[in-house]
Design a protein around this motif. Sequence first.
Motif, PDB file in Angstrom:
ATOM      1  N   VAL A  74      -7.120 -10.598  -3.012  1.00  0.00           N
ATOM      2  CA  VAL A  74      -7.596  -9.439  -2.263  1.00  0.00           C
ATOM      3  C   VAL A  74      -8.995  -9.742  -1.742  1.00  0.00           C
ATOM      4  O   VAL A  74      -9.846 -10.237  -2.487  1.00  0.00           O
ATOM      5  CB  VAL A  74      -7.602  -8.168  -3.138  1.00  0.00           C
ATOM      6  CG1 VAL A  74      -8.180  -6.993  -2.363  1.00  0.00           C
ATOM      7  CG2 VAL A  74      -6.193  -7.837  -3.622  1.00  0.00           C
TER       8      VAL A  74
ATOM      9  N   ARG B 294      -2.239   3.710  -2.895  1.00  0.00           N
ATOM     10  CA  ARG B 294      -3.688   3.561  -3.060  1.00  0.00           C
ATOM     11  C   ARG B 294      -4.050   2.102  -2.825  1.00  0.00           C
ATOM     12  O   ARG B 294      -3.177   1.270  -2.582  1.00  0.00           O
ATOM     13  CB  ARG B 294      -4.106   3.967  -4.478  1.00  0.00           C
ATOM     14  CG  ARG B 294      -3.354   3.187  -5.550  1.00  0.00           C
ATOM     15  CD  ARG B 294      -3.791   3.497  -6.951  1.00  0.00           C
ATOM     16  NE  ARG B 294      -2.943   2.838  -7.926  1.00  0.00           N
ATOM     17  CZ  ARG B 294      -3.020   1.551  -8.263  1.00  0.00           C
ATOM     18  NH1 ARG B 294      -3.932   0.770  -7.687  1.00  0.00           N
ATOM     19  NH2 ARG B 294      -2.209   1.026  -9.161  1.00  0.00           N
ATOM     20  N   LEU B 295      -5.363   1.811  -2.880  1.00  0.00           N
ATOM     21  CA  LEU B 295      -5.801   0.422  -2.819  1.00  0.00           C
ATOM     22  C   LEU B 295      -5.408  -0.290  -4.102  1.00  0.00           C
ATOM     23  O   LEU B 295      -5.374   0.311  -5.175  1.00  0.00           O
ATOM     24  CB  LEU B 295      -7.321   0.350  -2.628  1.00  0.00           C
ATOM     25  CG  LEU B 295      -7.865   0.922  -1.309  1.00  0.00           C
ATOM     26  CD1 LEU B 295      -9.396   0.841  -1.297  1.00  0.00           C
ATOM     27  CD2 LEU B 295      -7.285   0.192  -0.111  1.00  0.00           C
TER      28      LEU B 295
ATOM     29  N   GLU C 240      -5.580  -3.986  -6.626  1.00  0.00           N
ATOM     30  CA  GLU C 240      -6.457  -5.069  -7.044  1.00  0.00           C
ATOM     31  C   GLU C 240      -5.630  -6.296  -7.416  1.00  0.00           C
ATOM     32  O   GLU C 240      -4.414  -6.200  -7.607  1.00  0.00           O
ATOM     33  CB  GLU C 240      -7.306  -4.633  -8.247  1.00  0.00           C
ATOM     34  CG  GLU C 240      -8.220  -3.448  -7.960  1.00  0.00           C
ATOM     35  CD  GLU C 240      -9.003  -3.027  -9.196  1.00  0.00           C
ATOM     36  OE1 GLU C 240      -8.757  -3.621 -10.270  1.00  0.00           O
ATOM     37  OE2 GLU C 240      -9.842  -2.120  -9.073  1.00  0.00           O
TER      38      GLU C 240
ATOM     39  N   ASN D 295     -12.016  -7.679  -0.211  1.00  0.00           N
ATOM     40  CA  ASN D 295     -12.453  -6.290  -0.039  1.00  0.00           C
ATOM     41  C   ASN D 295     -11.243  -5.366  -0.231  1.00  0.00           C
ATOM     42  O   ASN D 295     -10.758  -5.231  -1.341  1.00  0.00           O
ATOM     43  CB  ASN D 295     -13.125  -6.088   1.312  1.00  0.00           C
ATOM     44  CG  ASN D 295     -14.446  -6.850   1.412  1.00  0.00           C
ATOM     45  OD1 ASN D 295     -15.161  -7.005   0.415  1.00  0.00           O
ATOM     46  ND2 ASN D 295     -14.783  -7.317   2.609  1.00  0.00           N
ATOM     47  N   THR D 296     -10.751  -4.786   0.848  1.00  0.00           N
ATOM     48  CA  THR D 296      -9.586  -3.903   0.721  1.00  0.00           C
ATOM     49  C   THR D 296      -8.308  -4.542   1.267  1.00  0.00           C
ATOM     50  O   THR D 296      -7.242  -3.943   1.200  1.00  0.00           O
ATOM     51  CB  THR D 296      -9.842  -2.583   1.473  1.00  0.00           C
ATOM     52  OG1 THR D 296     -10.085  -2.868   2.855  1.00  0.00           O
ATOM     53  CG2 THR D 296     -11.032  -1.850   0.881  1.00  0.00           C
ATOM     54  N   ARG D 297      -8.405  -5.778   1.790  1.00  0.00           N
ATOM     55  CA  ARG D 297      -7.259  -6.429   2.398  1.00  0.00           C
ATOM     56  C   ARG D 297      -6.493  -7.257   1.373  1.00  0.00           C
ATOM     57  O   ARG D 297      -7.089  -7.954   0.560  1.00  0.00           O
ATOM     58  CB  ARG D 297      -7.693  -7.345   3.539  1.00  0.00           C
ATOM     59  CG  ARG D 297      -8.262  -6.632   4.746  1.00  0.00           C
ATOM     60  CD  ARG D 297      -8.538  -7.631   5.840  1.00  0.00           C
ATOM     61  NE  ARG D 297      -7.292  -8.236   6.330  1.00  0.00           N
ATOM     62  CZ  ARG D 297      -7.248  -9.280   7.148  1.00  0.00           C
ATOM     63  NH1 ARG D 297      -8.369  -9.862   7.533  1.00  0.00           N
ATOM     64  NH2 ARG D 297      -6.100  -9.760   7.553  1.00  0.00           N
TER      65      ARG D 297
ATOM     66  N   PHE E  40       0.830  -1.205   0.000  1.00  0.00           N
ATOM     67  CA  PHE E  40       0.000   0.000   0.000  1.00  0.00           C
ATOM     68  C   PHE E  40       0.864   1.254   0.000  1.00  0.00           C
ATOM     69  O   PHE E  40       0.547   2.248  -0.662  1.00  0.00           O
ATOM     70  CB  PHE E  40      -0.931   0.008   1.216  1.00  0.00           C
ATOM     71  CG  PHE E  40      -2.104  -0.930   1.084  1.00  0.00           C
ATOM     72  CD1 PHE E  40      -2.841  -0.993  -0.088  1.00  0.00           C
ATOM     73  CD2 PHE E  40      -2.476  -1.743   2.144  1.00  0.00           C
ATOM     74  CE1 PHE E  40      -3.926  -1.860  -0.210  1.00  0.00           C
ATOM     75  CE2 PHE E  40      -3.551  -2.608   2.030  1.00  0.00           C
ATOM     76  CZ  PHE E  40      -4.275  -2.668   0.851  1.00  0.00           C
TER      77      PHE E  40
END
Length: 451
Positions: free
Chosen positions: A431, A411-412, A414, A433-435, A406
Amino acid sequence: MGLRTGLTSASSGEPAVLTQLVQLVTPSAETLIIAGVTVILVLLVLSAFFSSAEIAMFSIPRHRVDALVDEAVPGAAIISELKANPHRLLVTILVGNNVVNIAMSSLATALVGFYFDPGTAVLVTTFAITSLVLLFGESAPKSYAVEHTESWALRIARPLKYAESVLYPLVIIFDRLTRAVNRLTGGRSEIESTYITRDEIQDLIETGEREGVIDEDEREMLNRIFRFNQTIAKEVMTPRLDMTAVAYDASIDEAIETCVQSDHERVPVYQGNLDNIVGVVTIRDLIRAKHYGEGPAKLSSLVEPTLHVPESKNVDELLAEIQEDRLRMVIVIDEFGTTEGLITMEDMLEEIVGEILADDEEVAFEQVSDGETLVRGEMNIDEVNDALGIDLPEGEEFETLAGFIFNRAGRLVEEGERITFEHITIEIEEVDNTRIMRARIIIDQPDVVSE
């Protein structure tokens, strides 16, 4: 006339009698040489004794001496007494060694003087005695002492103590003179440290692995033990996103179902939200209350209090508190009092013995091919570097591989995205969700061109 003649004859015979008496009392040159050679051999043995004593006494570690004293091994107490003042011990050995070496050289010069002129006698003696001392008084005895340090130290301890008593006046004089010179030159007065240091132990561990005495897994465990007291709670905890908890007002059945589905023996209990954890409940107490309790029981009556610790808490100190209070789970909070995660005894144990995997838990590192490894996102950067032999940087704002990704991306990310760092490529594998759950680390090995 006859009397006078007799007196004259007697007086003229006195020089002959005295000459015979002197010849009887004075030893011959051959006798002197035999006696001198015998004394030189004795001095050579003493030189070997002092030289080997220096190696043996200063090579045996203090902690080993203490162990021998506890075991009541003969001679161990004398070694401990001698090593209690290592400076005086060293002066005793040096004074004894120099006295016998100088005496040996002087005596040899006198003996050789029977056959050569003084200049030649000094030259012959210098080379002869130097060769004898180097071979039989230094090299051979010191080599023996290195190979048999403990047994030889025990054997010579008592004779060395006697030598200290015999040489006591000289030892005291040179001991004080040496300390005075050390003070003037700024040198250390201590000859040896009391115990082996932390760095020396780690060097011994690495040497043991190279020599095949310690295997790689043992070396890793020992290194983790040394890192344990430098680890903080944030590095060990199960993060908040992976926590399973039950509400304070939930029923017994709901709490049992939560424990079964999460496959946890105990879970934290919260009021309102996870930032207000009031304690811990175990599935053992839940089952007992449901099936063997007297009448319906409430979850609130089964909650056991727990400990809240800051994320910067030293793990070594935390372990002592957990053992003292007999806790199996503690809650980690940040500087604002927000719940960051939790720590169990299993988390502490994993810091020493390595990853302990449940039946359905993924391995932290999965070797895909040469140079490619799948790594879980929550792994600490230092663990990734140790396991893969790379050098990813650690930052104040992140500690895990996911945090590094990160930070580099800004940013996030994918699945399928790639980031690079030097000769390392990191591909996002999974991935949720956001993890970042897993990432593929690809190490580009530069081509090695032989000469």
